[in-house]
Scaffold this motif. Structure first.
Motif, PDB file in Angstrom:
ATOM      1  N   CYS A  84     -57.178 -40.612 -99.880  1.00 47.53           N
ATOM      2  CA  CYS A  84     -57.084 -41.751 -98.973  1.00 47.53           C
ATOM      3  C   CYS A  84     -58.132 -41.520 -97.879  1.00 47.53           C
ATOM      4  O   CYS A  84     -57.946 -40.679 -96.994  1.00 47.53           O
ATOM      5  CB  CYS A  84     -55.665 -41.791 -98.418  1.00 47.53           C
ATOM      6  N   ILE A  85     -59.244 -42.229 -97.953  1.00 45.15           N
ATOM      7  CA  ILE A  85     -60.432 -41.896 -97.168  1.00 45.15           C
ATOM      8  C   ILE A  85     -60.795 -43.022 -96.196  1.00 45.15           C
ATOM      9  O   ILE A  85     -60.778 -44.197 -96.546  1.00 45.15           O
ATOM     10  CB  ILE A  85     -61.621 -41.627 -98.121  1.00 45.15           C
ATOM     11  N   ASN A  86     -61.148 -42.640 -94.985  1.00 44.74           N
ATOM     12  CA  ASN A  86     -61.609 -43.602 -93.978  1.00 44.74           C
ATOM     13  C   ASN A  86     -62.959 -44.176 -94.403  1.00 44.74           C
ATOM     14  O   ASN A  86     -63.885 -43.413 -94.715  1.00 44.74           O
ATOM     15  CB  ASN A  86     -61.781 -42.904 -92.624  1.00 44.74           C
ATOM     16  N   LEU A  87     -63.087 -45.496 -94.397  1.00 51.57           N
ATOM     17  CA  LEU A  87     -64.364 -46.105 -94.754  1.00 51.57           C
ATOM     18  C   LEU A  87     -65.469 -45.649 -93.807  1.00 51.57           C
ATOM     19  O   LEU A  87     -66.594 -45.410 -94.235  1.00 51.57           O
ATOM     20  CB  LEU A  87     -64.263 -47.637 -94.761  1.00 51.57           C
ATOM     21  N   VAL A  88     -65.150 -45.483 -92.513  1.00 57.96           N
ATOM     22  CA  VAL A  88     -66.183 -45.050 -91.563  1.00 57.96           C
ATOM     23  C   VAL A  88     -66.691 -43.648 -91.863  1.00 57.96           C
ATOM     24  O   VAL A  88     -67.768 -43.267 -91.401  1.00 57.96           O
ATOM     25  CB  VAL A  88     -65.712 -45.132 -90.086  1.00 57.96           C
ATOM     26  N   SER A  89     -65.950 -42.870 -92.638  1.00 59.03           N
ATOM     27  CA  SER A  89     -66.363 -41.503 -92.980  1.00 59.03           C
ATOM     28  C   SER A  89     -67.284 -41.446 -94.191  1.00 59.03           C
ATOM     29  O   SER A  89     -67.899 -40.412 -94.465  1.00 59.03           O
ATOM     30  CB  SER A  89     -65.130 -40.633 -93.248  1.00 59.03           C
ATOM     31  N   ILE A  90     -67.395 -42.557 -94.906  1.00 53.54           N
ATOM     32  CA  ILE A  90     -68.219 -42.606 -96.127  1.00 53.54           C
ATOM     33  C   ILE A  90     -69.170 -43.803 -96.068  1.00 53.54           C
ATOM     34  O   ILE A  90     -69.418 -44.480 -97.054  1.00 53.54           O
ATOM     35  CB  ILE A  90     -67.334 -42.652 -97.391  1.00 53.54           C
ATOM     36  N   ALA A  91     -69.706 -44.036 -94.887  1.00 55.08           N
ATOM     37  CA  ALA A  91     -70.488 -45.256 -94.645  1.00 55.08           C
ATOM     38  C   ALA A  91     -71.972 -45.014 -94.393  1.00 55.08           C
ATOM     39  O   ALA A  91     -72.653 -45.862 -93.830  1.00 55.08           O
ATOM     40  CB  ALA A  91     -69.874 -46.019 -93.463  1.00 55.08           C
ATOM     41  N   TRP A  92     -72.488 -43.870 -94.791  1.00 52.80           N
ATOM     42  CA  TRP A  92     -73.938 -43.638 -94.704  1.00 52.80           C
ATOM     43  C   TRP A  92     -74.618 -44.695 -95.546  1.00 52.80           C
ATOM     44  O   TRP A  92     -74.208 -44.986 -96.670  1.00 52.80           O
ATOM     45  CB  TRP A  92     -74.278 -42.249 -95.243  1.00 52.80           C
ATOM     46  N   ASP A  93     -75.661 -45.299 -95.025  1.00 55.34           N
ATOM     47  CA  ASP A  93     -76.380 -46.330 -95.762  1.00 55.34           C
ATOM     48  C   ASP A  93     -77.689 -45.747 -96.276  1.00 55.34           C
ATOM     49  O   ASP A  93     -78.630 -45.562 -95.506  1.00 55.34           O
ATOM     50  CB  ASP A  93     -76.658 -47.533 -94.858  1.00 55.34           C
ATOM     51  N   PRO A  94     -77.772 -45.437 -97.566  1.00 56.03           N
ATOM     52  CA  PRO A  94     -78.983 -44.806 -98.096  1.00 56.03           C
ATOM     53  C   PRO A  94     -80.234 -45.679 -98.011  1.00 56.03           C
ATOM     54  O   PRO A  94     -81.344 -45.173 -98.064  1.00 56.03           O
ATOM     55  CB  PRO A  94     -78.620 -44.509 -99.556  1.00 56.03           C
ATOM     56  N   ARG A  95     -80.058 -46.980 -97.824  1.00 59.03           N
ATOM     57  CA  ARG A  95     -81.228 -47.866 -97.696  1.00 59.03           C
ATOM     58  C   ARG A  95     -81.798 -47.849 -96.288  1.00 59.03           C
ATOM     59  O   ARG A  95     -82.950 -48.203 -96.080  1.00 59.03           O
ATOM     60  CB  ARG A  95     -80.853 -49.299 -98.064  1.00 59.03           C
ATOM     61  N   ARG A  96     -80.994 -47.486 -95.312  1.00 57.29           N
ATOM     62  CA  ARG A  96     -81.444 -47.536 -93.915  1.00 57.29           C
ATOM     63  C   ARG A  96     -81.766 -46.170 -93.323  1.00 57.29           C
ATOM     64  O   ARG A  96     -82.453 -46.083 -92.331  1.00 57.29           O
ATOM     65  CB  ARG A  96     -80.367 -48.178 -93.047  1.00 57.29           C
ATOM     66  N   SER A  97     -81.176 -45.133 -93.881  1.00 57.37           N
ATOM     67  CA  SER A  97     -81.316 -43.806 -93.290  1.00 57.37           C
ATOM     68  C   SER A  97     -81.674 -42.798 -94.362  1.00 57.37           C
ATOM     69  O   SER A  97     -81.144 -42.835 -95.463  1.00 57.37           O
ATOM     70  CB  SER A  97     -79.994 -43.371 -92.643  1.00 57.37           C
ATOM     71  N   LYS A  98     -82.544 -41.882 -94.011  1.00 60.93           N
ATOM     72  CA  LYS A  98     -82.849 -40.776 -94.897  1.00 60.93           C
ATOM     73  C   LYS A  98     -81.940 -39.618 -94.508  1.00 60.93           C
ATOM     74  O   LYS A  98     -81.797 -39.290 -93.345  1.00 60.93           O
ATOM     75  CB  LYS A  98     -84.321 -40.362 -94.746  1.00 60.93           C
ATOM     76  N   ALA A  99     -81.291 -39.024 -95.512  1.00 64.12           N
ATOM     77  CA  ALA A  99     -80.368 -37.921 -95.237  1.00 64.12           C
ATOM     78  C   ALA A  99     -81.124 -36.753 -94.628  1.00 64.12           C
ATOM     79  O   ALA A  99     -82.211 -36.408 -95.072  1.00 64.12           O
ATOM     80  CB  ALA A  99     -79.682 -37.482 -96.527  1.00 64.12           C
ATOM     81  N   PRO A 100     -80.564 -36.130 -93.592  1.00 67.99           N
ATOM     82  CA  PRO A 100     -81.186 -34.954 -93.004  1.00 67.99           C
ATOM     83  C   PRO A 100     -81.293 -33.839 -94.049  1.00 67.99           C
ATOM     84  O   PRO A 100     -80.425 -33.719 -94.911  1.00 67.99           O
ATOM     85  CB  PRO A 100     -80.234 -34.534 -91.882  1.00 67.99           C
ATOM     86  N   GLN A 101     -82.334 -33.053 -93.978  1.00 70.38           N
ATOM     87  CA  GLN A 101     -82.513 -31.970 -94.928  1.00 70.38           C
ATOM     88  C   GLN A 101     -81.576 -30.806 -94.676  1.00 70.38           C
ATOM     89  O   GLN A 101     -81.142 -30.137 -95.571  1.00 70.38           O
ATOM     90  CB  GLN A 101     -83.970 -31.474 -94.898  1.00 70.38           C
ATOM     91  N   LYS A 102     -81.250 -30.536 -93.416  1.00 73.99           N
ATOM     92  CA  LYS A 102     -80.380 -29.423 -93.073  1.00 73.99           C
ATOM     93  C   LYS A 102     -79.191 -29.961 -92.290  1.00 73.99           C
ATOM     94  O   LYS A 102     -79.354 -30.771 -91.401  1.00 73.99           O
ATOM     95  CB  LYS A 102     -81.146 -28.401 -92.243  1.00 73.99           C
ATOM     96  N   THR A 103     -77.984 -29.491 -92.639  1.00 74.30           N
ATOM     97  CA  THR A 103     -76.788 -30.005 -92.000  1.00 74.30           C
ATOM     98  C   THR A 103     -76.404 -29.221 -90.763  1.00 74.30           C
ATOM     99  O   THR A 103     -75.579 -29.661 -89.996  1.00 74.30           O
ATOM    100  CB  THR A 103     -75.600 -29.996 -92.985  1.00 74.30           C
ATOM    101  N   GLY A 104     -76.906 -28.025 -90.598  1.00 74.08           N
ATOM    102  CA  GLY A 104     -76.581 -27.235 -89.409  1.00 74.08           C
ATOM    103  C   GLY A 104     -75.231 -26.558 -89.496  1.00 74.08           C
ATOM    104  O   GLY A 104     -74.672 -26.163 -88.516  1.00 74.08           O
TER     105      GLY A 104
END
Length: 182
Positions: free
Chosen positions: A161-181
């Motif tokens: 049961c997952i929050n939509l705001v937690s899985i809302a990265w938009d791959p068309r608008r943002s490039k995923a960071p290379q390092k998560t820290g």
């Protein structure tokens, strides 16, 4: 009975097996640069999800969720339905793929279950195992410290049961960071 050469061995159900496979340590949710995450969510999120809500739920929360039915107030249903196939859901903070649905059921069965429970509800086949973890208390998190939701098993097995705001990265608008820290 030995006469029938039958040996009964108790087995762990598939749902319990996956939950064990995904078991994560509470240390995944340690404090980092931005709450339990390395950074805040990007300015623009998929389906018009609210960045402030995403920031609170993903980075500064261990127990609470967005409001039940929040996903109905976004463009998720309209836009995802138009995809004509499985949708990949990405960690709002890191951009890593976490879920892909539907798998083994129709889009409308996925939506019906989501509607019935109030949050996107994923099943075992829809989990991308590389990046999702379940803590001992049932909290579902990413390997990088994003709070996602909770595993609430039912008669069909694990239900993530997952929050939509937690899985809302938009791959068309943002490039995923290379390092998560992490």
């Amino acid at each position: 009975s030995t006469a029938n050469n039958i040996c009964w061995v108790p087995s762990v159900s598939m749902a319990e097996s996956l939950a064990q496979e995904l078991r994560g340590d509470v240390n995944l949710m340690r404090q980092r640069g931005h709450g339990t995450s390395a950074r805040p969510p990007p300015a623009l999120l998929r389906w018009g999800c609210d960045r402030s809500t995403a920031n609170n739920i993903c980075c500064y929360n261990r127990h609470f969720a967005e409001h039940s039915g929040y996903w109905l107030r976004t463009s998720f249903l309209r836009k995802a339905t138009l995809s004509f196939g499985p949708v990949t859901f990405y960690d709002t903070i890191t951009g890593k793929a976490l879920f892909r649905a539907p798998q083994g059921r129709s889009w409308w069965a996925f939506i019906a279950e989501t509607r019935a429970h109030g949050w996107p509800s994923f099943r075992d086949r829809e989990v991308i195992k590389d990046h999702v973890r379940i803590l001992a208390n049932g909290e579902v998190v990413s390997e990088d410290g994003t709070h996602l939701g909770h595993n609430i098993p039912d008669s069909k097995g694990n239900r993530f049961c997952i929050n939509l705001v937690s899985i809302a990265w938009d791959p068309r608008r943002s490039k995923a960071p290379q390092k998560t820290g992490s």
